[in-house]
Design a protein around this motif. Sequence first.
Motif, PDB file in Angstrom:
ATOM      1  N   ALA A  89      39.387  24.863 -54.690  1.00 18.95           N
ATOM      2  CA  ALA A  89      39.741  26.012 -53.841  1.00 18.95           C
ATOM      3  C   ALA A  89      39.462  25.820 -52.358  1.00 18.95           C
ATOM      4  CB  ALA A  89      38.977  27.245 -54.328  1.00 18.95           C
ATOM      5  N   LEU A  90      38.443  25.049 -52.014  1.00 23.59           N
ATOM      6  CA  LEU A  90      37.890  25.139 -50.655  1.00 23.59           C
ATOM      7  C   LEU A  90      38.360  24.044 -49.713  1.00 23.59           C
ATOM      8  CD1 LEU A  90      34.281  26.289 -51.618  1.00 23.59           C
ATOM      9  CD2 LEU A  90      36.274  27.681 -50.992  1.00 23.59           C
ATOM     10  N   VAL A  91      39.291  23.212 -50.158  1.00 24.43           N
ATOM     11  CA  VAL A  91      39.825  22.166 -49.293  1.00 24.43           C
ATOM     12  C   VAL A  91      40.453  22.806 -48.051  1.00 24.43           C
ATOM     13  CG1 VAL A  91      42.084  22.092 -50.448  1.00 24.43           C
ATOM     14  CG2 VAL A  91      41.204  20.051 -49.293  1.00 24.43           C
ATOM     15  N   GLY A  92      40.169  22.211 -46.883  1.00 25.91           N
ATOM     16  CA  GLY A  92      40.708  22.728 -45.630  1.00 25.91           C
ATOM     17  C   GLY A  92      39.907  23.840 -44.994  1.00 25.91           C
ATOM     18  N   LEU A  93      38.860  24.314 -45.686  1.00 30.80           N
ATOM     19  CA  LEU A  93      38.044  25.413 -45.155  1.00 30.80           C
ATOM     20  C   LEU A  93      36.701  24.951 -44.609  1.00 30.80           C
ATOM     21  CD1 LEU A  93      38.691  28.222 -47.814  1.00 30.80           C
ATOM     22  CD2 LEU A  93      39.818  27.881 -45.605  1.00 30.80           C
TER      23      LEU A  93
END
Length: 257
Positions: A89-93
């Motif tokens: 879920a947290l890729v790029g964040l």
Amino acid sequence: MAAAKPTIVLVHGGWHVPESYEKLITALEKAGYEVHCPRLPTTNQTRPPNADLYTDSDIVRSYVSSLVRAGRTVVALLHSYGGQVGSNALVGLGRADRAAQGLHGGVSHLVYMAAFAVPEGTAMMDKVKEFGHMDLVPIAFSFAEDDTCLNNDPKTLLVGPSEVPDEEVERYLATLVRWNGKAMYLPIKNAAWREIPVAYIHCTADMTVPLDYQKSFVDGMEKAGRPVQTFELATGHSPNLTATAGVVDAVNKVVEG
């Protein structure tokens, strides 16, 4: 003035719901953290299930995105299956990625707590196959025809030996629900640990995600070039219940580090 503590988003494991982490959430709040624990849709007990790993990932991504867009620094605390959800879920964040775009806020750390931390294209059951443990799956888990499942012996497999009073253990076990076990067979599409700093809390007496699995996750990330800060707790699969102070101490060290 001391810097404000990051917000913690706790991504729960299979069979668990936010209430399962009440003891840990309370302890983290007493340590000065704001804690969020969104309920994953795979635990909504709808039959046949209407949510899977990717639904869970979308919910967590949306939840964390709203916090980081508000300028929050987030530490993602990922337990068990929650490692698959958080990784996906947290890729790029990540905070560094957002800062490079001139944006405030972001995920500063992923803290895996006896959690799956695998490369893209890998399902939880792929790791079970790798270790030759597929024959143990029907012993540990009871699957229905609709793929929802229960843990056959959560007191042994999830809690394990502990000094927690029996009545507290029973309250914890009463929070566990039927879960869409199909999520264990679905591969993650992203691996956020490649771009966000990582810590791993090893649980040495874990009978659900054994220590050799946990060590292999860390080894895989390190071989991929991601340094991992590690901690070790002499406890079973649910340190949120059985080693709460140790988890808080690890989180504090990650944040202070």
